[in-house]
Design an enzyme around this catalytic site. Structure first.
Site, PDB file in Angstrom:
ATOM      1  N   SER A   7       3.830  -0.448   9.112  1.00 17.10           N
ATOM      2  CA  SER A   7       3.663   0.311   7.874  1.00 17.10           C
ATOM      3  C   SER A   7       4.333   1.666   8.015  1.00 17.10           C
ATOM      4  O   SER A   7       3.952   2.475   8.879  1.00 17.10           O
ATOM      5  CB  SER A   7       2.171   0.503   7.578  1.00 17.10           C
ATOM      6  OG  SER A   7       2.026   1.538   6.623  1.00 17.10           O
ATOM      7  N   HIS A  32       6.608  -2.827   5.937  1.00 18.56           N
ATOM      8  CA  HIS A  32       5.484  -2.706   5.007  1.00 18.56           C
ATOM      9  C   HIS A  32       5.503  -1.322   4.355  1.00 18.56           C
ATOM     10  O   HIS A  32       5.519  -0.294   5.036  1.00 18.56           O
ATOM     11  CB  HIS A  32       4.184  -2.919   5.782  1.00 18.56           C
ATOM     12  CG  HIS A  32       2.952  -2.977   4.939  1.00 18.56           C
ATOM     13  ND1 HIS A  32       2.536  -4.110   4.273  1.00 18.56           N
ATOM     14  CD2 HIS A  32       2.031  -2.022   4.644  1.00 18.56           C
ATOM     15  CE1 HIS A  32       1.409  -3.866   3.631  1.00 18.56           C
ATOM     16  NE2 HIS A  32       1.079  -2.598   3.828  1.00 18.56           N
ATOM     17  N   ASP A  34       3.554   1.152   1.650  1.00 22.72           N
ATOM     18  CA  ASP A  34       2.285   1.400   0.944  1.00 22.72           C
ATOM     19  C   ASP A  34       2.506   2.324  -0.238  1.00 22.72           C
ATOM     20  O   ASP A  34       2.837   3.496  -0.072  1.00 22.72           O
ATOM     21  CB  ASP A  34       1.272   2.019   1.912  1.00 22.72           C
ATOM     22  CG  ASP A  34       0.814   1.024   2.958  1.00 22.72           C
ATOM     23  OD1 ASP A  34       0.285  -0.032   2.558  1.00 22.72           O
ATOM     24  OD2 ASP A  34       0.995   1.287   4.156  1.00 22.72           O
ATOM     25  N   MET A  36       0.752   4.185  -3.263  1.00 23.09           N
ATOM     26  CA  MET A  36      -0.575   4.620  -3.737  1.00 23.09           C
ATOM     27  C   MET A  36      -0.396   5.605  -4.880  1.00 23.09           C
ATOM     28  O   MET A  36       0.490   6.466  -4.827  1.00 23.09           O
ATOM     29  CB  MET A  36      -1.332   5.308  -2.595  1.00 23.09           C
ATOM     30  CG  MET A  36      -1.416   4.482  -1.326  1.00 23.09           C
ATOM     31  SD  MET A  36      -2.395   5.316  -0.073  1.00 23.09           S
ATOM     32  CE  MET A  36      -2.065   4.275   1.361  1.00 23.09           C
ATOM     33  N   HIS A  65       3.181  -3.098  -0.807  1.00 22.35           N
ATOM     34  CA  HIS A  65       1.736  -3.198  -1.026  1.00 22.35           C
ATOM     35  C   HIS A  65       1.350  -2.159  -2.074  1.00 22.35           C
ATOM     36  O   HIS A  65       1.340  -0.961  -1.804  1.00 22.35           O
ATOM     37  CB  HIS A  65       1.039  -2.932   0.331  1.00 22.35           C
ATOM     38  CG  HIS A  65      -0.453  -2.859   0.265  1.00 22.35           C
ATOM     39  ND1 HIS A  65      -1.227  -2.438   1.334  1.00 22.35           N
ATOM     40  CD2 HIS A  65      -1.335  -3.153  -0.737  1.00 22.35           C
ATOM     41  CE1 HIS A  65      -2.503  -2.476   1.001  1.00 22.35           C
ATOM     42  NE2 HIS A  65      -2.603  -2.889  -0.253  1.00 22.35           N
ATOM     43  N   MET A  67      -1.159  -0.144  -4.277  1.00 24.90           N
ATOM     44  CA  MET A  67      -2.561   0.305  -4.390  1.00 24.90           C
ATOM     45  C   MET A  67      -2.595   1.238  -5.595  1.00 24.90           C
ATOM     46  O   MET A  67      -2.600   2.470  -5.463  1.00 24.90           O
ATOM     47  CB  MET A  67      -2.992   1.021  -3.102  1.00 24.90           C
ATOM     48  CG  MET A  67      -3.266   0.076  -1.952  1.00 24.90           C
ATOM     49  SD  MET A  67      -3.171   0.875  -0.338  1.00 24.90           S
ATOM     50  CE  MET A  67      -1.416   0.723  -0.050  1.00 24.90           C
ATOM     51  N   MET A 136      -7.449  -6.795   3.543  1.00 24.25           N
ATOM     52  CA  MET A 136      -7.597  -5.432   4.064  1.00 24.25           C
ATOM     53  C   MET A 136      -8.661  -5.428   5.162  1.00 24.25           C
ATOM     54  O   MET A 136      -9.776  -5.922   4.955  1.00 24.25           O
ATOM     55  CB  MET A 136      -8.019  -4.459   2.958  1.00 24.25           C
ATOM     56  CG  MET A 136      -6.979  -4.193   1.892  1.00 24.25           C
ATOM     57  SD  MET A 136      -5.365  -3.688   2.492  1.00 24.25           S
ATOM     58  CE  MET A 136      -5.743  -2.159   3.350  1.00 24.25           C
ATOM     59  N   GLY A 141      -6.013   3.242   1.494  1.00 19.70           N
ATOM     60  CA  GLY A 141      -5.805   4.653   1.167  1.00 19.70           C
ATOM     61  C   GLY A 141      -5.209   5.471   2.293  1.00 19.70           C
ATOM     62  O   GLY A 141      -4.464   6.412   2.044  1.00 19.70           O
ATOM     63  N   PHE A 142      -5.512   5.096   3.526  1.00 21.26           N
ATOM     64  CA  PHE A 142      -5.066   5.933   4.644  1.00 21.26           C
ATOM     65  C   PHE A 142      -4.724   5.088   5.867  1.00 21.26           C
ATOM     66  O   PHE A 142      -5.345   4.043   6.096  1.00 21.26           O
ATOM     67  CB  PHE A 142      -6.173   6.932   5.032  1.00 21.26           C
ATOM     68  CG  PHE A 142      -6.584   7.805   3.888  1.00 21.26           C
ATOM     69  CD1 PHE A 142      -5.871   8.960   3.569  1.00 21.26           C
ATOM     70  CD2 PHE A 142      -7.665   7.438   3.078  1.00 21.26           C
ATOM     71  CE1 PHE A 142      -6.236   9.739   2.480  1.00 21.26           C
ATOM     72  CE2 PHE A 142      -8.039   8.218   1.991  1.00 21.26           C
ATOM     73  CZ  PHE A 142      -7.320   9.378   1.686  1.00 21.26           C
ATOM     74  N   GLY A 143      -3.776   5.594   6.647  1.00 24.56           N
ATOM     75  CA  GLY A 143      -3.492   4.991   7.942  1.00 24.56           C
ATOM     76  C   GLY A 143      -4.475   5.526   8.975  1.00 24.56           C
ATOM     77  O   GLY A 143      -5.229   6.469   8.709  1.00 24.56           O
ATOM     78  N   GLY A 144      -4.498   4.916  10.130  1.00 28.17           N
ATOM     79  CA  GLY A 144      -5.260   5.436  11.257  1.00 28.17           C
ATOM     80  C   GLY A 144      -6.761   5.221  11.198  1.00 28.17           C
ATOM     81  O   GLY A 144      -7.513   5.878  11.929  1.00 28.17           O
ATOM     82  N   ASP A 174      -4.178  -6.183   7.179  1.00 27.65           N
ATOM     83  CA  ASP A 174      -3.663  -4.810   7.123  1.00 27.65           C
ATOM     84  C   ASP A 174      -4.769  -3.801   7.409  1.00 27.65           C
ATOM     85  O   ASP A 174      -5.751  -3.724   6.664  1.00 27.65           O
ATOM     86  CB  ASP A 174      -3.084  -4.585   5.710  1.00 27.65           C
ATOM     87  CG  ASP A 174      -2.469  -3.209   5.504  1.00 27.65           C
ATOM     88  OD1 ASP A 174      -2.419  -2.417   6.458  1.00 27.65           O
ATOM     89  OD2 ASP A 174      -2.043  -2.947   4.365  1.00 27.65           O
ATOM     90  N   GLY A 175      -4.563  -3.008   8.472  1.00 29.02           N
ATOM     91  CA  GLY A 175      -5.463  -1.878   8.754  1.00 29.02           C
ATOM     92  C   GLY A 175      -6.128  -1.960  10.108  1.00 29.02           C
ATOM     93  O   GLY A 175      -6.824  -2.920  10.408  1.00 29.02           O
ATOM     94  N   GLY A 176      -5.878  -0.950  10.927  1.00 30.68           N
ATOM     95  CA  GLY A 176      -6.542  -0.853  12.227  1.00 30.68           C
ATOM     96  C   GLY A 176      -6.142  -1.934  13.215  1.00 30.68           C
ATOM     97  O   GLY A 176      -6.875  -2.191  14.180  1.00 30.68           O
ATOM     98  N   GLY A 196       0.396   0.305  11.349  1.00 30.43           N
ATOM     99  CA  GLY A 196       1.013   1.604  11.107  1.00 30.43           C
ATOM    100  C   GLY A 196       0.898   2.500  12.314  1.00 30.43           C
ATOM    101  O   GLY A 196       1.825   2.631  13.122  1.00 30.43           O
ATOM    102  N   SER A 197      -0.284   3.110  12.478  1.00 32.33           N
ATOM    103  CA  SER A 197      -0.449   4.086  13.558  1.00 32.33           C
ATOM    104  C   SER A 197      -0.223   3.464  14.937  1.00 32.33           C
ATOM    105  O   SER A 197       0.364   4.102  15.815  1.00 32.33           O
ATOM    106  CB  SER A 197      -1.823   4.750  13.469  1.00 32.33           C
ATOM    107  OG  SER A 197      -2.827   3.773  13.320  1.00 32.33           O
TER     108      SER A 197
HETATM  109  C1  DX5 Z   1      -3.904   1.461   4.157  1.00 31.16           C
HETATM  110  C2  DX5 Z   1      -2.559   0.810   4.218  1.00 31.16           C
HETATM  111  C3  DX5 Z   1      -2.125   0.354   5.554  1.00 31.16           C
HETATM  112  C4  DX5 Z   1      -2.037   1.435   6.604  1.00 31.16           C
HETATM  113  C5  DX5 Z   1      -2.207   0.780   7.931  1.00 31.16           C
HETATM  114  O1  DX5 Z   1      -4.228   1.671   2.832  1.00 31.16           O
HETATM  115  O2  DX5 Z   1      -2.518  -0.308   3.363  1.00 31.16           O
HETATM  116  O3  DX5 Z   1      -0.895  -0.356   5.459  1.00 31.16           O
HETATM  117  O4  DX5 Z   1      -0.839   2.145   6.581  1.00 31.16           O
HETATM  118  O5  DX5 Z   1      -2.251   1.782   8.899  1.00 31.16           O
HETATM  119  P1  DX5 Z   1      -2.994   1.565  10.279  1.00 31.16           P
HETATM  120  O6  DX5 Z   1      -2.300   0.425  10.988  1.00 31.16           O
HETATM  121  O7  DX5 Z   1      -2.810   2.867  10.967  1.00 31.16           O
HETATM  122  O8  DX5 Z   1      -4.429   1.236   9.984  1.00 31.16           O
HETATM  123 ZN    ZN Z   2      -0.743  -1.619   3.394  1.00 29.72          ZN
END
Ligand code: DX5
Ligand code: ZN
Length: 214
Positions: A7, A32, A34, A36, A65, A67, A136, A141-144, A174-176, A196-197
């Site tokens: 991401s 990917h 994102d 928003m 993606h 949102m 999800m 909404g956020f990475g990390g 997607d996520g974590g 992502g992170s």
């Molecule tokens: C969150 C995004 C994800 C996010 C994933 O809303 O859809 O794509 O960037 O980031 P990580 O891998 O850091 O959870």
């Molecule tokens: Zn995403």
């Protein structure tokens, strides 16, 4: 093998071209993106101007993606960039079946996203029309953020549904996602992970990507 879609939300936006080239040369499968809108989720990211710059330097297909609140408006906005996938949230769409057909008519593979609380069964009657379902494993909404592990059971249920109704439909999470939970996702039939992170915080992005391609 598990496919990996880094991401770009976790990339350095001051050096976006360098980061996008690094993940593409590093062997990722999709890029990917994102999107928003500050309404559906409490964060605001990028629009078509920046995404078209990403599309220009990406040598792998885009996985957009959404949102957002007004899905149709954003599908029209991003379709000219010819992404491989556009995914939209089922929680924010009154007429998902119609939107799936619209995305497909634009030559793009349609995908639906489910928030952590939304059951796999909610898309049972849409599955045969989809190319991918994105689960999800964090609140969008956020990475990390940290991985919500109820997604494992949901992915397993979705795997049964898609094997029965549309074996060609892929499952993405997607996520974590990290090297510590990717095996559990593979074990229940997940095909693609977004990270992502985990990818961008490592010096060697190619090695990070490879560690998820199990
Ligand atoms: C969150 C995004 C994800 C996010 C994933 O809303 O859809 O794509 O960037 O980031 P990580 O891998 O850091 O959870
Ligand atoms: Zn995403």
């Amino acid at each position: 093998m598990m496919k990996v879609a880094p991401s770009v939300l976790s990339a350095d936006f001051g050096n976006l071209q360098k980061d996008v080239e690094e993940i593409c040369n590093g062997g990722c499968d999709l890029v990917h993106v994102d999107v928003m809108d500050g309404h559906f989720v409490p964060n605001l990211t990028i629009g078509p101007v920046v995404v078209s710059s990403i599309a220009k330097c990406a040598t792998k297909p885009l996985d957009i993606h959404l949102m957002v609140e007004n899905n149709t408006f954003f599908v029209d906005m991003f379709a000219p960039l010819k992404p491989e996938y556009i995914s939209f949230h089922i929680e924010e769409e009154k007429h998902p079946h119609r939107l799936i057909q619209k995305i497909r008519s634009l030559g793009i593979k349609p995908a639906i996203v489910l928030n952590p609380h939304t059951p796999a069964e909610s898309i049972e009657y849409l599955l045969k029309d989809l190319d991918m379902v994105l689960l999800m494993s964090v609140n969008p909404g956020f990475g990390g953020q940290s991985f919500i592990d109820t997604v494992i059971e949901k992915a397993s249920r979705l795997n049964e549904l898609r094997n029965r109704l549309n074996p060609n439909c892929l499952i993405e999470v997607d996520g974590g996602v990290t090297n510590e939970n990717v095996q559990a996702l593979k074990d229940v039939g997940v095909d693609i992970v977004v990270a992502g992170s985990y990818v961008f915080k490592q010096e060697d992005r190619a090695k990070a990507i490879r560690s998820l391609q199990i």
